[in-house]
Design an enzyme around this catalytic site. Structure first.
Site: not given
Lengths: 421, 421, 421, 421
Positions: C119, C324, C415
């Site tokens: 991302e 995990d 972004h």
């Protein structure tokens, strides 16, 4: 508070039919003209203060007559410690449900349960459930734990100070216990939980409160500890509050399932397939189907626990029996479970983690409320734990009856016939 | 229901002091001896049925006298459509708080608010908050949306059938509206939401219900739709229930913030720094500090929304005004927000998504309850929306007062002096 | 899964443009033709099994080449205990954020934090936050508690049996500890919590697990206890499961705030007004305004805790460091708090109750994951607690940076520029 | 973050064995010595910037070699738009599960599903579940709804202004749509929801985003609307943020069940009693017993929805397939339901309201991630909806397999044998 755009539009349309935007703004704006008369300051109950209040209210005589009827006037002194600015009493009809057989650790026997409500069909439904359970041998009820807490909060300059403060409090438990017990004969400090969130510390003090529901008792006991902490803390406290909203007081919260808040009770009954058919006019399978779908309905809607309508019975019971009706908000959460036994019968259980009931204190000493407790033989010292077991059994009775009605498709018709007289 | 091992041990120890394990098992086991007498079957109110019930209860005369006093006996016919198995009335003291100035879309003016409770300090606290807001120009209150829903559930053989069923219902909305309106003059079906979970389908029917809180109305209207669906569905329905627990009825749920359930109201007030100091004996900063810590306290304990004690005021108001007290469980959630304005004053707001109030129906027509509504001028047709705005304003009054007391450290002392008389 | 009727209609319309209802049914129906080839049974990694799997998949060579590149093939034996049906490796780009100064109980110093993500803008944002905190003297971080649990569940014939079983288990704690410790050198049973719901009993066994995140360790230790209970219980157990979903394993749950699950860490920093202005191009006041509005946004949407975007940093960190990644679901809850200090600076804190991290076991020994741990000097024994403190500090860095961007209105542009290259 | 006093004491005891209180304070205090070197500012990937970063990190060559191996170095340009401060790649082993037969609206056929994880037993478990479902005719999967939202927040002087603002926005929807579509070819504004909380207004803009998961797309589209609102609003806006945390972005929230967030999919399968016995070595009844107990375990622990371990499969799938792994936090909620059919077989369904997946954008174009998508034939345009249906089917496969293992008591042994190699 989310509203879909088309709904918001409709609502706005309605408003703008009645008022212009300017008029709406006027309505909503603060207004500084002289207020209506204040209620006279003295909050106590005397003939004079009550009369002054009614004079201030300036209502029709008929209004006053309904609230301040003769009997209320005669008895009014009994309400002195339960209310301020008294003007009379509101009368709620009480219906009776039972017999409800409870096989509890504390409650034992067949109870007639008084329920105060103005909602048609409620008493009839609980009555049906109670009789059903009684026929099945009664409801097994088990008080699992009890305690009431207060949660003062403390703010510090930094996490370092917060940590040093926590380290200090851990060495003070015995002193906290001693201080708490200087304020009450019945309350006992049982435990302390510590919550650190950045430079904030919450201390949850958990008490046993004897036969009182205990909210005032724990406030006063915690106040003694709180004052001591503020004086004796070796770490500078920036500011502190005696209750910082971590005790779950008067609101449903998921914490109830993990910690102690009031009385935790689980209750169960097995109803034979035959009895389900004969009494509820449905089948065990269908009731379990309902449970499954409704439990997931609860989960989908974001409830705490999964249950049907504990609030109905608890509110009616709390009001009748002088309990704090505001606590229905926190008490009416829990887990209902229905399943088929290997024999094909119905297993039904409820677990309520957060019943706030007492047999002394609060409204339990008021005349009509005490009368309701006396019908069950549960007024006064020594009865709080049995009361909690009766509450859980009653809740189970309600779940059985309402789910039965939903399965037999009697739900709407019962409301229709009873409410429309 | 989780209990730490050391607490469980202690509880067990107490029990085993009183009883052996065998005795405990005996107490908890179902018992099949003849139950106590049933309550006579006729649930209605007549002189005869009431007398028969008291005979069954077999209490001291003094108990009966407190519940079935003369006045209650005279008036008892008025309770016919509100209760079954009537035995008398319970009397709750009513105190008055106000004036509470509300600047609402619907509520306008200075209200004296009747509150029925047995909890000392409650009325005094709300009264203090109401007067504070009134001095500040009153509370701005805005009804945002309204609606009440029922959520029938349908089970199918497979997801394929469930999908086909949904496709069919989407074409039936107009018919559903027509059917609903054959059952009620006031209720209007507004919207339908569809929830698919595997082979289960829930349909949420949302209604406007005029001035009634509307739970019975929507049950009856939905019943008409439900019967039609069962007959007309082109897809075979495995089983179905008129309510599958997705409507949020009588339980706090997070869905309230996203969908319509009752009346949504937001209310605000600005209190000058001076007024905070003079009336509440604390500072704006400290009250905002409290808000911050208590909001996170709520979050940490897993509440729905963040708020202080709406339940106190709502329960007292609902009981006094003939509302359904069980709905306190769902109504007492929301958002409280306090902040400092750029001018240094206190901004305070509450938003309650789920107020269930009506000015007609339910208990609103009972004599003393109607009297309470009449004190505010809010009984009868045309007043439900104003009632909801008063409820939200009252909730804000309560938050201001209690947070003020916590900040000035008067909280414990107020309870102590008022409750201990 | 609720859908407004008009949205459901639109979706259905789209579908029916492509397919008839009959075609849709066909698509959705179970199909019984011969399935595609099974993957060869042997789940281990050998040259032969890997080749057989690729043969079964029957893909373009280029696909195989990307996953089973030469280096992966050379190293493939290292993955033997971490995966079954191995076919290659997926490569995630790693970016570095820092230095992040942590002043923890366990973590001390300036860390460069590896983050694996696809991302855009994520690493840049955390890097900015880390540098900001470092300039302010670093992040204070405090491990509050730790533990991992397994929660077997037991069903009984009745509540009576459930109670008797609980009574028995309370006397077996020492035996449970002993048994648990026969299975592990590092795990220690710390506590047991008991939950009774009707005739069901859940036992939560809480362990310390040394430097491993510990989920396998506690499963194996609890299995030893579980087998013993099934043999030794004096009460007949109807059925039992080693995990009954009360441990919070791999799901966000509100229980995290009340009990132990993984590592609880709180972290704080004070950023001067000047630094906020210079680095984040906004003001302390505006950042606190944001916090207030976004905290209530979280509450309104029904999150557990109130926070911004812990998940971004935690996922990137867990993946890079061999943790995990499924545990991001449970770890990414907590409390973020921003406020203005009396000096006008920004106080910022995060509290994460449920970090599941280890410095040994799981994926921590895989080559590239171990390399990421080594960059921080936190691979191998003795580092799990420091890892948790770094995670919390990183989360705080992320909150500061993203909230800064939202306040300076750089959020969308960051972004846009980074993701579109 | 609550900790029982005895646990807190133990933790403190451990700490004080290692350090004095003074030393602890020193460790926790901010430190102002010169920080470690900054990472060079240019965030892009070039041979030079990557080398500079490694120089700053100053690690062993072996560390660098594992992350920045030759192949990674060759390919590094492909990561340009997915990461900043690139230093190499982390390699996660990929295992394959399948064939998984999906009978979806969009997904059709037998899929081999790539899963990236370092947790032993995970792939084996999903593989077992996938094969089981395939044998039963495959998994029916139904995309119910889709959409992604951004929720800007606006603060006003008063509720009056907030109301006037809402009234204005309701008339601007068409303009908002037009503006949104100037920024994107694929995104379409579908709906707007309005939330008023005191003087705060949140607007939820819900979009369709084509085949991208769409978070960046909706941020950029909403930015265009946001800028317009700030300029054109007839009411003075005090301050505003483009995202005010009401969109559920990257956090589990109960809102998911009521509104649109990502892709909602429900999936079901019927497994014959015989197949349950043969493949899972348990019975339908026992699996349904497990479901019941574990669903209530979830409720008791305060999860959102009730489910087992969606997070395991989703995390492994998201990582393998270039999805945003941080979204596991929001995607891993839902409803699992198991029941016995009237024929005695096992009905199993999952419903996931919040899958955030795309077949283009994000990490889906990276070489090894794209290879994983290509194994399923689901890379590139036109595949996002099918991907979501595969995710739901995979989640159901996982629930079947893990619950099967728990019922046959293979859960611990599977972990033991596979993880310990």
């Amino acid at each position: 508070m989310a509203t879909q755009q088309h709904r918001a539009n409709k609502h706005l349309g309605h408003l703008l039919k009645k008022y212009s935007l300017e008029q709406l703004k006027d309505r909503l704006s603060p207004k500084h003209h002289t207020p209506a008369h204040s209620i006279p300051r003295d909050p106590r109950i005397t003939e004079k203060t009550v009369a002054q209040r009614w004079k201030t209210l300036d209502c029709d005589a008929s209004v006053q007559q309904e609230l301040l009827d003769e009997r209320t006037q005669e008895q009014q002194a009994v309400y002195q410690r339960n209310i301020e600015n008294f003007i009379g009493t509101v009368k709620l009809p009480v219906g009776i449900a039972g017999p409800l057989r409870v096989n509890g650790l504390f409650a034992q026997g067949d109870y007639y349960v008084p329920l105060a409500t103005s909602e048609a069909a409620l008493v009839a439904s609980y009555n049906r459930g109670a009789n059903l359970m009684t026929k099945a041998g009664g409801c097994t009820a088990l008080l699992l734990n009890e305690g009431v807490s207060r949660a003062p909060g403390f703010a510090f300059k930094s996490l370092i100070d917060a940590g040093a403060f926590v380290a200090w409090t851990l060495g003070q438990i015995d002193e906290f216990k001693r201080l708490a017990e200087t304020t009450t004969r019945f309350g006992k400090l049982q435990d302390m939980r510590v919550t650190v969130e950045g430079n904030h510390v919450y201390l949850n003090f958990e008490y046993l409160t004897g036969d009182a529901s205990g909210q005032n008792m724990v406030t006063i006991a915690t106040h003694a500890i709180f004052e001591y902490i503020k004086q004796a803390s070796p770490v500078n406290i920036d500011y502190a509050f005696i209750e910082a909203n971590l005790s779950g007081d008067k609101k449903a919260c998921s914490q109830s399932f993990q910690s102690v808040r009031g009385k935790k009770v689980t209750a169960e009954v097995v109803i034979s397939a035959e009895l389900v058919k004969k009494t509820l006019h449905t089948t065990v399978t269908r009731m379990v189907d309902y449970w499954r779908m409704s439990a997931l309905g609860g989960v989908l809607s974001g409830t705490i626990g999964v249950q049907g309508h504990y609030a109905n019975g608890l509110a009616a019971f709390y009001i009748a029996c002088g309990q704090d009706a505001a606590c229905v908000s926190e008490s009416s959460v829990g887990i209902t479970r229905f399943e088929v036994t290997t024999e094909g019968d119905l297993y039904a259980a409820v677990t309520l983690p957060n019943l706030i009931v007492g047999s002394v204190g609060g409204g339990t000493g008021l005349p009509s409320q005490r009368a309701c407790l006396d019908i069950m033989g549960l007024g006064g010292q020594g009865n709080a734990q049995a009361l909690a077991e009766v509450c859980a059994s009653l809740s189970l009775a309600g779940e059985l009856s309402i789910i039965g009605a939903l399965c037999a498709d009697h739900f709407a018709s019962a409301h229709q016939s009873l409410a429309r007289g």
